[in-house]
Design a protein around this motif. Sequence first.
Motif, short mmCIF file in Angstrom:
data_model
loop_
_atom_site.label_atom_id
_atom_site.label_comp_id
_atom_site.label_asym_id
_atom_site.label_seq_id
_atom_site.Cartn_x
_atom_site.Cartn_y
_atom_site.Cartn_z
N ASP A 11 0.86 -1.19 0.00
CA ASP A 11 0.00 0.00 0.00
C ASP A 11 0.89 1.23 0.00
O ASP A 11 1.16 1.82 1.03
N ARG A 12 1.38 1.59 -1.17
CA ARG A 12 2.33 2.70 -1.28
C ARG A 12 1.64 4.05 -1.08
O ARG A 12 2.31 5.04 -0.79
N SER A 13 0.35 4.16 -1.31
CA SER A 13 -0.34 5.45 -1.19
C SER A 13 -0.94 5.66 0.18
O SER A 13 -1.62 6.64 0.41
N ARG A 14 -0.70 4.71 1.09
CA ARG A 14 -1.27 4.81 2.43
C ARG A 14 -0.82 6.09 3.11
O ARG A 14 0.34 6.46 3.06
N GLU A 15 -1.74 6.77 3.77
CA GLU A 15 -1.41 7.99 4.48
C GLU A 15 -1.59 7.76 5.96
O GLU A 15 -2.44 6.99 6.39
N THR A 16 -0.76 8.39 6.73
CA THR A 16 -0.89 8.29 8.18
C THR A 16 -1.12 9.67 8.74
O THR A 16 -0.61 10.66 8.24
N TYR A 259 4.54 4.53 7.52
CA TYR A 259 3.91 3.53 8.37
C TYR A 259 3.88 3.92 9.85
O TYR A 259 2.97 3.54 10.57
N MET A 260 4.92 4.64 10.30
CA MET A 260 5.06 4.83 11.74
C MET A 260 5.08 6.29 12.17
O MET A 260 5.11 6.59 13.35
N GLY A 261 5.10 7.21 11.20
CA GLY A 261 5.08 8.62 11.55
C GLY A 261 6.38 9.13 12.13
O GLY A 261 6.40 10.10 12.88
#
Length: 317
Positions: A11-16, A259-261
């Motif tokens: 999921d390369r477009s995942r936003e956190t 992923y972790m901010g």
Amino acid sequence: MPLGLRSKKKDRSRETSKLVESEATAPAPAPPSAAPSASASRLQFHTQLAHGSPTGRVGGFGSARELYAKIAEAFGIDPAEIMFCTLNTHKVDMDKLLGAQIGLEDFIFAHIKGQRKEVEILKTDDVLGLTITDNGTGCPFIKRIKEGSLMDQTKIVCVGDHIETINGKSVSDCRHYEVAKMLKDLEKGRMFKLKLIEPMKAFEKLEPRSKGGTLPEAKISRGRETLRLRTKGPATVEQMPTEVEEKAIKKVDELLETYMGIRDIELAATMVEAGRDKKNPDEFAVALDETLGDFAFPDEFVFDVWGAIGDAKQGRL
């Protein structure tokens, strides 16, 4: 920690949604290595206190904690007074922070604790705009303040400030990612209080600075050899990362943010090193558990890091 992740989609477009970015200047844990070479054990580095002092020499250290103890011994101060070190400049320059590697001709400037201050802030935004790092010896501090952010409007808070307490809770022995989580968990719409310590400035000294009012800065001549500091095991003289490894490290650092901010270039380098000789993601996951188990990385993140390392090796980055 077997993964069984080969069938998972990336999921390369995942936003956190992140409140605080976090970076580390001190080396992340690494597996024990062979005893240091004679040349590594004999290395000597010039050092000064950043606010002004005579020049000292330090050597015979293998970690950031040992280095800080050597600097403190050279100047007759408590190691806990040292907030962070910069290389080749006495200024509070976050681009010159000492990390896991020191060039063999680098000049070390130690920034020590100065004035204490307190500030109360109303959290009106989910994002504070801070990047937190730590020196690896129990001193988290502010590496960056995002322009226009809530913390940027709070002028008493400055880059280089050590965060001593959050709402009365001491964070002096916490790692950067722990402090980041505490700040992220603060309730929106509520006031919170920070106790901070800023780096000592030259004018805070009782004695005048050396004649001329400036400190000498070493000529930067790193070459390709550096002293690699390790939390576990002795320091070693090594070549700088290859171009392929540097690309992999950059990509892993970006994945850490997604992923972790957090942003943590030294942690990314340690992860790339852990995957250097691994044949599959399961072996890589086991290696991460052995060296970086405290982080509890999610499986999907480990899978994507393994993919980034492979992409770099195959020239796809």
